[in-house]
Design a protein around this motif. Structure first.
Motif, mmCIF file in Angstrom:
data_model
loop_
_atom_site.group_PDB
_atom_site.id
_atom_site.type_symbol
_atom_site.label_atom_id
_atom_site.label_comp_id
_atom_site.label_asym_id
_atom_site.label_seq_id
_atom_site.Cartn_x
_atom_site.Cartn_y
_atom_site.Cartn_z
ATOM 1 N N THR A 1 3.259 -6.118 5.928
ATOM 2 C CA THR A 1 4.581 -6.472 6.455
ATOM 3 C C THR A 1 5.539 -5.297 6.279
ATOM 4 O OG1 THR A 1 4.228 -8.807 5.976
ATOM 5 C CG2 THR A 1 6.508 -8.097 6.272
ATOM 6 N N ALA A 2 5.527 -4.702 5.100
ATOM 7 C CA ALA A 2 6.398 -3.551 4.844
ATOM 8 C C ALA A 2 6.010 -2.381 5.739
ATOM 9 C CB ALA A 2 6.326 -3.150 3.375
ATOM 10 N N SER A 3 4.719 -2.168 5.944
ATOM 11 C CA SER A 3 4.253 -1.082 6.814
ATOM 12 C C SER A 3 4.718 -1.292 8.246
ATOM 13 C CB SER A 3 2.725 -1.001 6.790
ATOM 14 O OG SER A 3 2.278 -0.639 5.524
ATOM 15 N N ALA A 4 4.668 -2.541 8.702
ATOM 16 C CA ALA A 4 5.086 -2.844 10.080
ATOM 17 C C ALA A 4 6.576 -2.597 10.264
ATOM 18 C CB ALA A 4 4.746 -4.296 10.412
ATOM 19 N N ARG A 5 7.336 -2.793 9.198
ATOM 20 C CA ARG A 5 8.784 -2.580 9.260
ATOM 21 C C ARG A 5 9.157 -1.131 8.984
ATOM 22 N NH1 ARG A 5 10.282 -7.780 5.661
ATOM 23 N NH2 ARG A 5 9.865 -9.354 7.251
ATOM 24 N N GLY A 6 8.168 -0.342 8.560
ATOM 25 C CA GLY A 6 8.436 1.064 8.273
ATOM 26 C C GLY A 6 9.106 1.278 6.938
ATOM 27 N N GLY A 7 9.065 0.264 6.095
ATOM 28 C CA GLY A 7 9.718 0.390 4.805
ATOM 29 C C GLY A 7 8.740 0.258 3.656
ATOM 30 N N ARG A 8 9.299 0.160 2.477
ATOM 31 C CA ARG A 8 8.484 -0.026 1.280
ATOM 32 C C ARG A 8 8.188 -1.491 1.089
ATOM 33 N NH1 ARG A 8 10.569 3.175 -3.791
ATOM 34 N NH2 ARG A 8 9.113 1.660 -4.592
ATOM 35 N N ALA A 9 7.109 -1.761 0.396
ATOM 36 C CA ALA A 9 6.752 -3.138 0.082
ATOM 37 C C ALA A 9 7.767 -3.716 -0.885
ATOM 38 C CB ALA A 9 5.356 -3.178 -0.538
ATOM 39 N N PRO A 10 7.983 -5.030 -0.835
ATOM 40 C CA PRO A 10 8.868 -5.663 -1.816
ATOM 41 C C PRO A 10 8.352 -5.402 -3.229
ATOM 42 C CG PRO A 10 8.202 -7.223 -0.097
ATOM 43 C CD PRO A 10 7.417 -5.973 0.098
ATOM 44 N N ALA A 11 9.237 -5.534 -4.201
ATOM 45 C CA ALA A 11 8.885 -5.245 -5.600
ATOM 46 C C ALA A 11 7.662 -6.033 -6.052
ATOM 47 C CB ALA A 11 10.072 -5.531 -6.504
ATOM 48 N N ALA A 12 7.540 -7.284 -5.634
ATOM 49 C CA ALA A 12 6.407 -8.117 -6.053
ATOM 50 C C ALA A 12 5.077 -7.539 -5.573
ATOM 51 C CB ALA A 12 6.568 -9.548 -5.554
ATOM 52 N N ALA A 13 5.052 -6.927 -4.417
ATOM 53 C CA ALA A 13 3.811 -6.340 -3.896
ATOM 54 C C ALA A 13 3.524 -5.006 -4.545
ATOM 55 C CB ALA A 13 3.915 -6.164 -2.384
ATOM 56 N N ARG A 14 4.550 -4.374 -5.111
ATOM 57 C CA ARG A 14 4.345 -3.076 -5.754
ATOM 58 C C ARG A 14 3.848 -3.229 -7.178
ATOM 59 N NH1 ARG A 14 9.649 -1.813 -3.458
ATOM 60 N NH2 ARG A 14 10.431 -1.995 -5.580
#
Length: 149
Positions: A135-148
Motif C-alpha cells: 500500500t505504501a509502495s503504491a502511494r509512493g510513500g513509506r510504510a506506516p510505523a506498524a509495518a516498519r
C-alpha cells in the motif's frame, strides 16, 4: 500517548524493519516458486496421467496450481495486493485439500503437508505486513510505523 517510538529510535529501527519486510516478501516468492517447480516437475514426469489415481476435481485443482503459483509470484514481484489475497486463498485451500486427501484417501506424504502448513502459517501471519508495504509502495510513500516494526 502514542505507541510509536521516538523519532530517533524510529529512524534506527526503520532500516531493520524494512529489511525484515523484504525478507518476508522473498520468503513468499521462494515458497510459491517451490510450489510452481513441484507442480511443473510432476506434470513433466507424469504428463496427462499426473495425479491419475485421484478424483478429477483434485487433479484439476492440483494442475491449476501450475498456473496460480507463478501468477502469485508475478503479482508479488510487482507488489500488487491481489498477490497477497490470492496467495492466502491458494495456500489455505491447498492445505485444506491436501490434509483432507492425506486423512481420507492417502497418497500425500506427511512431510509435504506439514511443510505446506508451516508455509501457510508464515503466509497468514505476515500478510498484513506485505499489505501495508505494498500500500505504501503504491502511494509512493513509506510504510506506516506498524509495518516498519
Amino acid at each position: 500517548m502514542s505507541s510509536d517510538p521516538p523519532p530517533e529510535a524510529a529512524g534506527a529501527a526503520a532500516p531493520r524493519a524494512s529489511f525484515m519486510v523484504r525478507v518476508v516478501w522473498v520468503l513468499w516468492i521462494v515458497g510459491y516458486l517451490i510450489g510452481t517447480s513441484t507442480h511443473v516437475a510432476e506434470l513433466v514426469a507424469g504428463g496427462a496421467q499426473t495425479y491419475a489415481g485421484f478424483p478429477m476435481g483434485l487433479r484439476v485443482f492440483w494442475m491449476s496450481l501450475t498456473v496460480l503459483d507463478p501468477l502469485i509470484v508475478v503479482l508479488l514481484l510487482f507488489r500488487h495486493r491481489a498477490g497477497i489475497i490470492l496467495g492466502v486463498a491458494v495456500i489455505l485451500i491447498d492445505i485444506a485439500v491436501n490434509w483432507t486427501v492425506y486423512a481420507t484417501i492417502g497418497g500425500n506424504p506427511l512431510f509435504g503437508v506439514i511443510n505446506q502448513t508451516l508455509f501457510a502459517i508464515l503466509i497468514v501471519t505476515t500478510a498484513h505486513l506485505l499489505w501495508r508495504w505494498f500500500t505504501a509502495s503504491a502511494r509512493g510513500g513509506r510504510a506506516p510505523a506498524a509495518a516498519r516494526r
